[in-house]
Enzyme design. Structure first.
Site, PDB file in Angstrom:
ATOM      1  N   CYS A 160      13.152  99.864  22.140  1.00  0.00           N
ATOM      2  CA  CYS A 160      12.125 100.420  23.046  1.00  0.00           C
ATOM      3  C   CYS A 160      11.985 101.929  22.903  1.00  0.00           C
ATOM      4  O   CYS A 160      11.027 102.510  23.412  1.00  0.00           O
ATOM      5  CB  CYS A 160      12.436 100.069  24.479  1.00  0.00           C
ATOM      6  SG  CYS A 160      12.532  98.305  24.721  1.00  0.00           S
TER       7      CYS A 160
ATOM      8  N   HIS B 273       9.196 105.026  29.472  1.00  0.00           N
ATOM      9  CA  HIS B 273       9.191 103.659  28.945  1.00  0.00           C
ATOM     10  C   HIS B 273       8.950 102.716  30.118  1.00  0.00           C
ATOM     11  O   HIS B 273       9.573 102.837  31.176  1.00  0.00           O
ATOM     12  CB  HIS B 273      10.526 103.364  28.267  1.00  0.00           C
ATOM     13  CG  HIS B 273      10.678 101.930  27.879  1.00  0.00           C
ATOM     14  ND1 HIS B 273       9.676 101.238  27.235  1.00  0.00           N
ATOM     15  CD2 HIS B 273      11.696 101.045  28.060  1.00  0.00           C
ATOM     16  CE1 HIS B 273      10.076  99.994  27.027  1.00  0.00           C
ATOM     17  NE2 HIS B 273      11.296  99.858  27.531  1.00  0.00           N
TER      18      HIS B 273
ATOM     19  N   ASN C  98       7.086  94.875  29.886  1.00  0.00           N
ATOM     20  CA  ASN C  98       7.776  95.746  28.943  1.00  0.00           C
ATOM     21  C   ASN C  98       7.330  95.368  27.522  1.00  0.00           C
ATOM     22  O   ASN C  98       7.671  94.292  27.038  1.00  0.00           O
ATOM     23  CB  ASN C  98       9.280  95.560  29.128  1.00  0.00           C
ATOM     24  CG  ASN C  98      10.108  96.414  28.200  1.00  0.00           C
ATOM     25  OD1 ASN C  98       9.594  96.985  27.251  1.00  0.00           O
ATOM     26  ND2 ASN C  98      11.395  96.479  28.468  1.00  0.00           N
TER      27      ASN C  98
HETATM   28  N1  ACO Z   1      13.461  84.761  39.124  1.00  0.00           N
HETATM   29  C1  ACO Z   1      14.263  84.430  40.139  1.00  0.00           C
HETATM   30  N2  ACO Z   1      15.564  84.710  40.175  1.00  0.00           N
HETATM   31  C2  ACO Z   1      16.077  85.358  39.104  1.00  0.00           C
HETATM   32  C3  ACO Z   1      15.298  85.728  37.998  1.00  0.00           C
HETATM   33  C4  ACO Z   1      13.949  85.396  38.025  1.00  0.00           C
HETATM   34  N3  ACO Z   1      13.108  85.697  37.023  1.00  0.00           N
HETATM   35  N4  ACO Z   1      16.083  86.357  37.115  1.00  0.00           N
HETATM   36  C5  ACO Z   1      17.312  86.398  37.643  1.00  0.00           C
HETATM   37  N5  ACO Z   1      17.312  85.787  38.840  1.00  0.00           N
HETATM   38  C6  ACO Z   1      18.435  85.589  39.759  1.00  0.00           C
HETATM   39  C7  ACO Z   1      19.770  85.648  39.075  1.00  0.00           C
HETATM   40  O1  ACO Z   1      20.090  84.393  38.498  1.00  0.00           O
HETATM   41  C8  ACO Z   1      20.682  86.041  40.194  1.00  0.00           C
HETATM   42  O2  ACO Z   1      20.976  84.888  40.927  1.00  0.00           O
HETATM   43  P1  ACO Z   1      22.476  84.651  41.490  1.00  0.00           P
HETATM   44  O3  ACO Z   1      22.735  85.809  42.392  1.00  0.00           O
HETATM   45  O4  ACO Z   1      22.354  83.339  42.168  1.00  0.00           O
HETATM   46  O5  ACO Z   1      23.333  84.650  40.268  1.00  0.00           O
HETATM   47  C9  ACO Z   1      19.811  86.930  41.071  1.00  0.00           C
HETATM   48  O6  ACO Z   1      18.456  86.662  40.684  1.00  0.00           O
HETATM   49  C10 ACO Z   1      20.092  88.406  40.907  1.00  0.00           C
HETATM   50  O7  ACO Z   1      20.122  88.695  39.505  1.00  0.00           O
HETATM   51  P2  ACO Z   1      20.388  90.148  38.966  1.00  0.00           P
HETATM   52  O8  ACO Z   1      20.399  90.120  37.482  1.00  0.00           O
HETATM   53  O9  ACO Z   1      21.568  90.734  39.663  1.00  0.00           O
HETATM   54  O10 ACO Z   1      19.056  90.865  39.511  1.00  0.00           O
HETATM   55  P3  ACO Z   1      18.689  92.375  39.497  1.00  0.00           P
HETATM   56  O11 ACO Z   1      18.325  92.800  40.840  1.00  0.00           O
HETATM   57  O12 ACO Z   1      19.689  93.187  38.727  1.00  0.00           O
HETATM   58  O13 ACO Z   1      17.339  92.378  38.648  1.00  0.00           O
HETATM   59  C11 ACO Z   1      16.545  92.775  36.412  1.00  0.00           C
HETATM   60  C12 ACO Z   1      17.351  91.841  37.335  1.00  0.00           C
HETATM   61  C13 ACO Z   1      15.125  92.823  36.897  1.00  0.00           C
HETATM   62  C14 ACO Z   1      16.594  92.187  35.002  1.00  0.00           C
HETATM   63  C15 ACO Z   1      17.165  94.181  36.435  1.00  0.00           C
HETATM   64  O14 ACO Z   1      18.553  94.109  36.265  1.00  0.00           O
HETATM   65  C16 ACO Z   1      16.580  95.044  35.395  1.00  0.00           C
HETATM   66  O15 ACO Z   1      15.417  95.352  35.389  1.00  0.00           O
HETATM   67  N6  ACO Z   1      17.393  95.540  34.433  1.00  0.00           N
HETATM   68  C17 ACO Z   1      16.892  96.323  33.357  1.00  0.00           C
HETATM   69  C18 ACO Z   1      16.293  95.381  32.360  1.00  0.00           C
HETATM   70  C19 ACO Z   1      15.449  96.095  31.343  1.00  0.00           C
HETATM   71  O16 ACO Z   1      14.770  97.042  31.641  1.00  0.00           O
HETATM   72  N7  ACO Z   1      15.510  95.551  30.131  1.00  0.00           N
HETATM   73  C20 ACO Z   1      14.801  96.040  29.039  1.00  0.00           C
HETATM   74  C21 ACO Z   1      15.299  97.393  28.731  1.00  0.00           C
HETATM   75  S1  ACO Z   1      15.314  97.936  27.105  1.00  0.00           S
HETATM   76  C22 ACO Z   1      14.018  97.446  26.431  1.00  0.00           C
HETATM   77  O17 ACO Z   1      13.048  97.790  26.972  1.00  0.00           O
HETATM   78  C23 ACO Z   1      14.102  96.480  25.278  1.00  0.00           C
END
Ligand code: ACO
Length: 329
Positions: A116, A256, A286
């Protein structure tokens, strides 16, 4: 004699016609619009047509950027495509783009993978190559077909990404507009946080029947989130410090476009109000290396960036890579 001043002379972008909303996704995996929007700020993303390649999207964005720059394809002597979703392992996507555009044979063409952060890495590379005086006009493109590397049964990743392309033309500065600086970083020790582990080239990628696995993204979302905030803040602060600028001197930040909460945290750390950030991830998700040039083109075409403005672009991605660029318009 110092290096010649180089500017972004034109921008362009392209997104496939088909959109996939959060509600559409909730029919594929156990998720909801409420969960996706509240956690990420994304409402929909564009998905490439079956026969639409990364290089075609890149070329579509490039044509607009070339027209915007007021040059012709024949003037281009360097094409760099930042992508993690190339048409083929070889030849480079940039060679396909050259062919789509009918760009001249003397143009140097190659791809660059910094995930990214790819567009910032490619901008830095093209700026240095033009600064050497050996190339005059460069196309710097970020283009991705992320939909092909998603596991559409994994709700933790498939809701985050989209397809698209953004392009800029770099060339000799015509007025006071110019690239002021760039800064690149990488922390290979965190490579495991975000990967597309299989290339098909490694023996472990072969199935017993000898078939290659379909490569898909794996991600440790929480760790990525924390690293992204820290690294983007560092990349922003260090480039501002290097050029003796306060955050308040920046008219528009193009971050980004991964997650609105990441962008909001960076704003808080830099003490910049949300209006200072240009954000379009609500409609694109993204798009990896395409995200910054796609947002940049929209910011320019909607008048959010005006002549004389100073823009800070700041990225992070798999690697982990991160980086920043300061541009005056
Ligand atoms: N829908 C519903 N529930 C979901 C989903 C979904 N799409 N995805 C995950 N969950 C659930 C999980 O299973 C978890 O359930 P559990 O507590 O029963 O285990 C719960 O939601 C919480 O999951 P977390 O991963 O802790 O959620 P978080 O609040 O951290 O959000 C997210 C997840 C959105 C992915 C966040 O961590 C994030 O944005 N991280 C950065 C990701 C990113 O930007 N990646 C790309 C970067 S680099 C590049 O651009 C290539």
């Amino acid at each position: 004699m110092g290096s010649p001043a180089i500017a972004i002379l034109g921008t362009g972008s392209y997104a496939p016609a088909r959109t996939l909303t959060n509600d559409d996704l909730s029919k594929l995996v156990d998720t909801s619009n409420e969960w996706i929007f509240s956690r990420t700020g994304i409402r929909e993303r564009h998905i490439a047509a079956k026969d639409e390649t990364t290089s075609q999207m890149a070329a579509a964005a490039a044509r607009i950027a070339i027209a915007d720059a007021g040059i012709t394809t024949a003037d281009i002597d360097l094409i760099i495509v930042a992508t993690v979703t190339p048409d083929m392992a070889m030849p480079s996507t940039a060679c396909f783009v050259q062919n789509h555009l009918g760009a001249p044979g003397h143009a140097a063409c190659f791809d660059l993978n910094a995930a990214c952060s790819g567009f910032i890495y490619a901008l830095d590379t093209a700026w240095a190559m033009l600064g050497s005086g050996r190339y005059r006009y460069a196309l710097v493109i970020g283009a991705e077909r992320m939909s092909t590397v998603l596991d559409w049964t994994d709700r933790t990743t498939c809701v985050l990404f989209g397809d698209g392309a953004g392009a800029v033309v770099l060339g000799p500065a015509r007025g006071t507009a110019q690239i002021i600086g760039t800064k690149l970083y990488a922390e290979g020790a965190h490579a495991d946080l975000l990967c597309i582990p299989e290339t098909g080239c490694s023996p472990s990628d072969q199935t017993p029947g000898g078939l290659r696995k379909q490569p898909t993204i794996t991600m440790k979302g929480r760790e990525i989130f924390k690293n992204a905030v820290r690294e983007m803040e560092q990349a922003a602060r260090e480039i501002l410090h290097q050029h003796h600028l306060e955050p308040s001197a920046i008219d528009c930040v193009i971050p980004h476009q991964a997650n609105l909460r990441i962008i909001a945290s960076i704003g808080q750390h830099l003490k910049l109000p949300p209006e200072r950030f240009f954000v379009n991830l609500e409609r694109y998700g993204n798009t990896s290396a395409a995200s910054i040039p796609l947002a940049l083109d929209e910011a320019r075409s909607t008048g959010r960036i005006k002549p004389g403005d100073t823009t800070l672009m700041v990225a992070f991605g798999a690697g982990l890579t991160y980086g920043s660029a300061l541009v005056r318009w």
